[in-house]
Design a protein around this motif. Structure first.
Motif, PDB file in Angstrom:
ATOM      1  N   LEU A 155      48.414 -99.020 -34.156  1.00 34.96           N
ATOM      2  CA  LEU A 155      48.436-100.071 -33.418  1.00 34.96           C
ATOM      3  C   LEU A 155      49.574-101.365 -33.355  1.00 34.96           C
ATOM      4  N   GLN A 156      50.632-101.301 -34.248  1.00 33.57           N
ATOM      5  CA  GLN A 156      51.565-101.644 -34.143  1.00 33.57           C
ATOM      6  C   GLN A 156      52.173-101.295 -33.254  1.00 33.57           C
ATOM      7  N   GLU A 157      52.640-100.217 -33.431  1.00 35.34           N
ATOM      8  CA  GLU A 157      53.697 -99.562 -32.669  1.00 35.34           C
ATOM      9  C   GLU A 157      53.720 -99.318 -31.609  1.00 35.34           C
ATOM     10  N   VAL A 158      52.459 -99.381 -31.081  1.00 42.96           N
ATOM     11  CA  VAL A 158      52.524 -99.193 -29.557  1.00 42.96           C
ATOM     12  C   VAL A 158      52.048-100.730 -28.741  1.00 42.96           C
ATOM     13  N   ALA A 159      51.610-101.895 -29.226  1.00 44.21           N
ATOM     14  CA  ALA A 159      51.088-102.989 -28.759  1.00 44.21           C
ATOM     15  C   ALA A 159      52.419-103.765 -28.320  1.00 44.21           C
ATOM     16  N   GLY A 160      53.660-103.130 -28.298  1.00 44.83           N
ATOM     17  CA  GLY A 160      54.486-104.061 -27.375  1.00 44.83           C
ATOM     18  C   GLY A 160      54.823-103.553 -26.773  1.00 44.83           C
ATOM     19  N   PRO A 161      54.905-102.461 -26.048  1.00 42.52           N
ATOM     20  CA  PRO A 161      55.071-101.571 -25.145  1.00 42.52           C
ATOM     21  C   PRO A 161      54.143-101.707 -23.367  1.00 42.52           C
TER      22      PRO A 161
END
Length: 228
Positions: free
Chosen positions: A146-152
């Motif tokens: 979730l941390q990886e996909v949140a920013g984009p």
């Protein structure tokens, strides 16, 4: 009510909220109305959705955005915002399926679709395509993913964790794309394929990206977010 409480209530009881209430929640949460509609289980009107675009164009645009630093991302947002709205009318998208035990895969799919992303168009964030497909299919949604996909998506990892039912805890720091990258993709929602081609050229001009002659999944990083 806490932010987490608002998000959880929206996920569990959003069908009971009318349009003015949903718009108010979007303002309070600082989220796009289209995203609040997805979480709340409502259809998304066509005027809030991206037009049909060439997938290759969108992939190349997202790739080039990842080479911009924070001032360049802000300039690219302004460039996109200054373009006229030339998109043809789009059809509304139905509400996510409310029948599943785990609502998060449908929410994530809706958030990605609000930006025009499929698995292949989503910018490379260190996760394999099969991992993202697994998240969309309900196989897993670990906090680190979730941390990886949140920013984009322009979301906070903690907010996605609330929707996924994942306990929030401190994570080992590692490079991730931040919400400023997501802001560019939100600014690009109304833009056509032709406009994204021009925006991709502008991203290259701003970043002075070096052409390596072969596809690389992402830049070496723009991870020094001032909000971190």
């Amino acid at each position: 009510m806490t932010r987490a409480g608002i998000l959880r209530d929206l996920l569990d009881n959003g069908r009971d909220h009318d349009a003015p209430r949903l718009a108010e929640l979007a303002r309070v949460l600082g989220l796009p109305v289209a995203d609040v509609l997805v979480v709340g289980g409502h259809p998304v009107p066509g005027q809030l959705l991206p037009p049909d675009r060439e997938k290759k164009v969108l992939r190349e645009f997202t790739y080039r955005v990842t080479y911009c630093d924070h001032p360049q991302l802000a300039a690219l947002c302004a460039f996109l915002d200054g373009m006229p709205d030339e998109r043809p009318p789009a059809e509304a998208r139905p509400a996510r399926d409310l029948a599943g035990v785990d609502p998060f895969p449908g929410v994530l799919r809706g958030l990605m679709s609000n930006r025009g992303f499929g698995v292949l168009e989503f910018p490379f964030v260190g996760l394999s395509r099969s991992t993202i497909a697994g998240m969309l299919g309900g196989a897993w949604h670990q906090l680190s993913q979730l941390q990886e996909v949140a920013g984009p998506l322009g979301w906070r990892p903690g907010d996605l964790a609330v929707l996924a039912g994942e306990p929030v805890r401190a994570l080992e720091h590692r490079p991730t794309f931040c919400h400023h990258v997501g802001a560019v993709f939100l600014a690009a929602v109304p833009r056509t394929s032709e406009q994204l081609v021009r925006a991709a050229r502008e991203a290259d001009r701003l970043s002075s990206r070096e052409d390596h002659g072969a596809w690389q999944p992402a830049s070496v990083g723009i991870y020094d977010c001032p909000d971190a």
